[in-house]
Design a protein around this motif. Structure first.
Motif, PDB file in Angstrom:
ATOM      1  N   MET A  41     112.810 102.540  37.385  1.00 18.24           N
ATOM      2  CA  MET A  41     112.363 101.592  38.402  1.00 18.24           C
ATOM      3  C   MET A  41     111.271 100.669  37.880  1.00 18.24           C
ATOM      4  O   MET A  41     111.216  99.487  38.219  1.00 18.24           O
ATOM      5  CB  MET A  41     111.888 102.342  39.648  1.00 18.24           C
ATOM      6  N   ASP A  42     110.406 101.179  37.016  1.00 21.23           N
ATOM      7  CA  ASP A  42     109.372 100.316  36.443  1.00 21.23           C
ATOM      8  C   ASP A  42     109.999  99.266  35.537  1.00 21.23           C
ATOM      9  O   ASP A  42     109.602  98.086  35.550  1.00 21.23           O
ATOM     10  CB  ASP A  42     108.353 101.148  35.661  1.00 21.23           C
ATOM     11  N   ALA A  43     110.994  99.681  34.752  1.00 25.11           N
ATOM     12  CA  ALA A  43     111.685  98.718  33.903  1.00 25.11           C
ATOM     13  C   ALA A  43     112.429  97.691  34.744  1.00 25.11           C
ATOM     14  O   ALA A  43     112.480  96.506  34.407  1.00 25.11           O
ATOM     15  CB  ALA A  43     112.654  99.451  32.976  1.00 25.11           C
ATOM     16  N   THR A  44     112.996  98.119  35.859  1.00 25.65           N
ATOM     17  CA  THR A  44     113.770  97.216  36.721  1.00 25.65           C
ATOM     18  C   THR A  44     112.881  96.207  37.420  1.00 25.65           C
ATOM     19  O   THR A  44     113.173  95.004  37.438  1.00 25.65           O
ATOM     20  CB  THR A  44     114.553  98.034  37.770  1.00 25.65           C
ATOM     21  N   PHE A  45     111.794  96.668  38.006  1.00 26.99           N
ATOM     22  CA  PHE A  45     110.964  95.790  38.831  1.00 26.99           C
ATOM     23  C   PHE A  45     109.846  95.100  38.048  1.00 26.99           C
ATOM     24  O   PHE A  45     109.456  93.974  38.384  1.00 26.99           O
ATOM     25  CB  PHE A  45     110.346  96.585  39.984  1.00 26.99           C
ATOM     26  N   ASN A  46     109.317  95.762  37.037  1.00 27.61           N
ATOM     27  CA  ASN A  46     108.140  95.215  36.362  1.00 27.61           C
ATOM     28  C   ASN A  46     108.335  94.966  34.873  1.00 27.61           C
ATOM     29  O   ASN A  46     107.424  94.490  34.204  1.00 27.61           O
ATOM     30  CB  ASN A  46     106.943  96.174  36.539  1.00 27.61           C
ATOM     31  N   ALA A  56     122.523  93.953  37.146  1.00 26.48           N
ATOM     32  CA  ALA A  56     123.155  94.929  38.035  1.00 26.48           C
ATOM     33  C   ALA A  56     122.107  95.738  38.794  1.00 26.48           C
ATOM     34  O   ALA A  56     122.244  96.000  39.990  1.00 26.48           O
ATOM     35  CB  ALA A  56     124.066  95.859  37.234  1.00 26.48           C
ATOM     36  N   LEU A  57     121.039  96.150  38.101  1.00 26.41           N
ATOM     37  CA  LEU A  57     119.990  96.934  38.754  1.00 26.41           C
ATOM     38  C   LEU A  57     119.260  96.119  39.807  1.00 26.41           C
ATOM     39  O   LEU A  57     118.847  96.648  40.842  1.00 26.41           O
ATOM     40  CB  LEU A  57     118.999  97.449  37.708  1.00 26.41           C
ATOM     41  N   THR A  58     119.091  94.826  39.559  1.00 27.03           N
ATOM     42  CA  THR A  58     118.462  93.963  40.560  1.00 27.03           C
ATOM     43  C   THR A  58     119.280  93.957  41.842  1.00 27.03           C
ATOM     44  O   THR A  58     118.738  93.994  42.959  1.00 27.03           O
ATOM     45  CB  THR A  58     118.326  92.528  40.023  1.00 27.03           C
ATOM     46  N   MET A  59     120.604  93.931  41.705  1.00 27.95           N
ATOM     47  CA  MET A  59     121.482  93.947  42.878  1.00 27.95           C
ATOM     48  C   MET A  59     121.393  95.288  43.602  1.00 27.95           C
ATOM     49  O   MET A  59     121.256  95.348  44.836  1.00 27.95           O
ATOM     50  CB  MET A  59     122.922  93.670  42.437  1.00 27.95           C
ATOM     51  N   VAL A  60     121.463  96.383  42.847  1.00 26.35           N
ATOM     52  CA  VAL A  60     121.461  97.716  43.442  1.00 26.35           C
ATOM     53  C   VAL A  60     120.148  98.003  44.165  1.00 26.35           C
ATOM     54  O   VAL A  60     120.131  98.635  45.230  1.00 26.35           O
ATOM     55  CB  VAL A  60     121.723  98.782  42.361  1.00 26.35           C
ATOM     56  N   THR A  61     119.041  97.554  43.600  1.00 25.30           N
ATOM     57  CA  THR A  61     117.725  97.878  44.161  1.00 25.30           C
ATOM     58  C   THR A  61     117.218  96.818  45.135  1.00 25.30           C
ATOM     59  O   THR A  61     116.063  96.861  45.539  1.00 25.30           O
ATOM     60  CB  THR A  61     116.695  98.058  43.030  1.00 25.30           C
ATOM     61  N   GLU A  62     118.086  95.891  45.542  1.00 21.49           N
ATOM     62  CA  GLU A  62     117.665  94.843  46.472  1.00 21.49           C
ATOM     63  C   GLU A  62     117.014  95.391  47.741  1.00 21.49           C
ATOM     64  O   GLU A  62     116.021  94.824  48.217  1.00 21.49           O
ATOM     65  CB  GLU A  62     118.866  93.958  46.831  1.00 21.49           C
ATOM     66  N   PRO A  63     117.494  96.507  48.326  1.00 20.92           N
ATOM     67  CA  PRO A  63     116.831  97.011  49.536  1.00 20.92           C
ATOM     68  C   PRO A  63     115.391  97.450  49.315  1.00 20.92           C
ATOM     69  O   PRO A  63     114.624  97.573  50.284  1.00 20.92           O
ATOM     70  CB  PRO A  63     117.706  98.212  49.933  1.00 20.92           C
ATOM     71  N   LEU A  64     115.013  97.709  48.043  1.00 29.56           N
ATOM     72  CA  LEU A  64     113.645  98.145  47.746  1.00 29.56           C
ATOM     73  C   LEU A  64     112.721  96.979  47.415  1.00 29.56           C
ATOM     74  O   LEU A  64     111.509  97.155  47.339  1.00 29.56           O
ATOM     75  CB  LEU A  64     113.649  99.126  46.566  1.00 29.56           C
TER      76      LEU A  64
END
Length: 464
Positions: free
Chosen positions: A314-319, A349-357
């Protein structure tokens, strides 16, 4: 003879799949596009799979439930027939006649089993994948649910799992880069464990203790477990399937959030992962609480390294950036050692999957889930998932999370999705706190992508 017929039907699946692939080569020579041909192969394979499962017994219903997420990979006009087929799977389980029920009860609880009950209805009140539920009144006057395994179900399930191992090549239709053998074994373990009613009763007791007097949830207490029967308190509530069909939007959202909250809170409170958040396993009680039943699919959780995986990914995905995603994917076993992969595509792909967060509130819809699933099971050779694998430890977690999200999407859940995830994950909460500080609360996915590339964010694009 019946077992031979069942095995033959399952064995025909990979043969038909191979035939469609060979036919696809011929169609390319006739001018049809690869995308059109691949879509045809996927559609026909899925249709064949659902049709065959619908004719089987054993664990076919359970496998149909696991496959239900893939109906979202189809366009809406094609998904409806699959939803109908999957509903038929749930309704097609056999019904034990009263005499068979009484024999099964005697086999498990002894010839004097009726002594334990003031009343016992030998007509089925509800169906389960490998058994059925009967209403009764326990000897102390409490209404009870009596779960009885179908005679021969254990043998049928074990036989079906052997066939599942043989047809596991079909998983490459959806997740071509997975370690199919390891993932198949993980699924087989999950299904096989549901045959152990002693373990199921133990899990249910742990959940009942963990959620005793909870303001949000009700878990019925187990009164007895003997052989292939479990006797627990009866829950009078409205099935979630009925809420899906006719509930008001506010109630649908409230129930969807409760389902997510239960699944996400389970391992913190009970030390167990609840792997089967199927709509049939939830009831809305008269006082508004969510009743939960069927604890056959549970396992000790979290596994070693899970919290670190959440934090790193999640840190790699968001930050982070593509390099950090590359490092996290390799460190946690989602890429085979030494194998190259497109980290930028994984980031997208991770940006799409984690959109609700990525925002304080979000509405989960079937259209959103369909976009996510279609993106991840796209049959094109350029799909980055062909370069990845699935660690076996991730399989039960992925099953639980995908199923819960699928139910929440069918309910059209609208609300603080992010808060449900961060409430029980300090690692994720810390990641999103840093994310919010960097972005000053933008909610547009384009802003998230800009932040990952390091380009400055334009203020007028930060708010919808």
């Amino acid at each position: 003879m019946r077992g031979m017929a069942r095995n033959a039907k399952l064995a025909a699946l990979p043969v038909a799949y191979a035939g469609r692939q060979a036919a696809g080569v011929g169609k390319r020579t006739l001018g049809r596009s690869p995308a059109e041909i691949n879509n045809d192969i996927q559609t026909r394979t899925a249709q064949h799979l659902f049709e065959v499962l619908g004719e089987l017994k054993g664990c076919a219903t359970k496998l149909g439930q696991l496959l239900s997420i893939f109906e979202l990979a189809l366009p809406p006009e094609l998904a409806d027939p699959y939803r109908t087929a999957l509903a038929q799977l749930q309704d097609s389980v056999p019904v034990m006649l009263p005499e068979t029920v009484r024999t099964a009860m005697a086999d498990s609880m002894g010839e004097s089993w009726q002594w334990h009950f003031e009343e016992f209805d030998d007509r089925r009140a509800a169906a389960a994948s490998i058994g059925q539920v009967h209403r009764g009144v326990w000897r102390d006057g409490r209404p009870v649910a009596v779960k009885v395994m179908y005679p021969g179900a254990r043998e049928a399930v074990l036989a079906d799992l052997e066939q599942l191992r043989r047809i596991s090549i079909l998983a490459t239709v959806f997740v071509p880069g997975a370690d199919v053998k390891a993932v198949t074994e993980a699924i087989c373990t999950c299904v096989r464990d549901e045959l152990d009613y002693e373990a199921e009763a133990l899990y249910q007791r742990r959940f009942a203790e963990a959620y005793a007097d909870d303001p949000d949830f009700v878990v019925p207490r187990v009164l007895s477990q003997r052989g292939d029967t479990i006797v627990s308190e009866w829950l009078n509530g409205t099935p979630v399937s009925r809420i899906m069909e006719s509930g008001a939007p506010e109630e649908r959202s409230r129930v969807g959030l409760l389902i997510l909250r239960f699944v996400l809170s389970a391992w913190t409170r009970s030390g167990l992962l609840y792997c089967d958040p199927h709509p049939g396993n939830f009831r809305v009680m008269p006082d508004g609480r969510l009743g939960v039943v069927d604890f056959g699919a549970c396992l000790a959780w979290p596994v070693a390294g899970f919290d670190e995986w959440v934090g790193d990914m999640m840190d790699a995905t968001f930050n982070g950036d593509a390099a950090q995603i590359d490092t996290a994917m390799r460190a946690h076993g989602f890429v085979a050692p030494g194998r190259p992969f497109d980290a930028e595509a994984v980031a997208e792909a991770l940006t799409m999957v984690t959109e609700p967060l990525a925002q304080p509130t979000f509405r989960l819809t079937e259209d959103w889930m369909r976009r996510v699933v279609c993106h991840n099971v796209d049959l094109r050779l350029s799909n980055v998932n062909r370069q990845l694998t699935i660690p076996p430890w991730f399989t039960p977690f992925g099953r639980a999370l995908l199923t819960a999200l699928g139910v929440a999407c069918r309910l059209g859940t609208d609300g603080a999705i992010r808060a449900e995830f961060t409430r029980y994950s300090p690692e994720l909460a810390a990641v999103l706190e840093r994310f919010d500080a960097r972005r000053d609360q933008p909610t547009d996915l384009a802003v998230v992508r800009q932040l990952r590339t390091g380009r400055p964010v334009r203020r007028n694009s930060a708010v919808r």
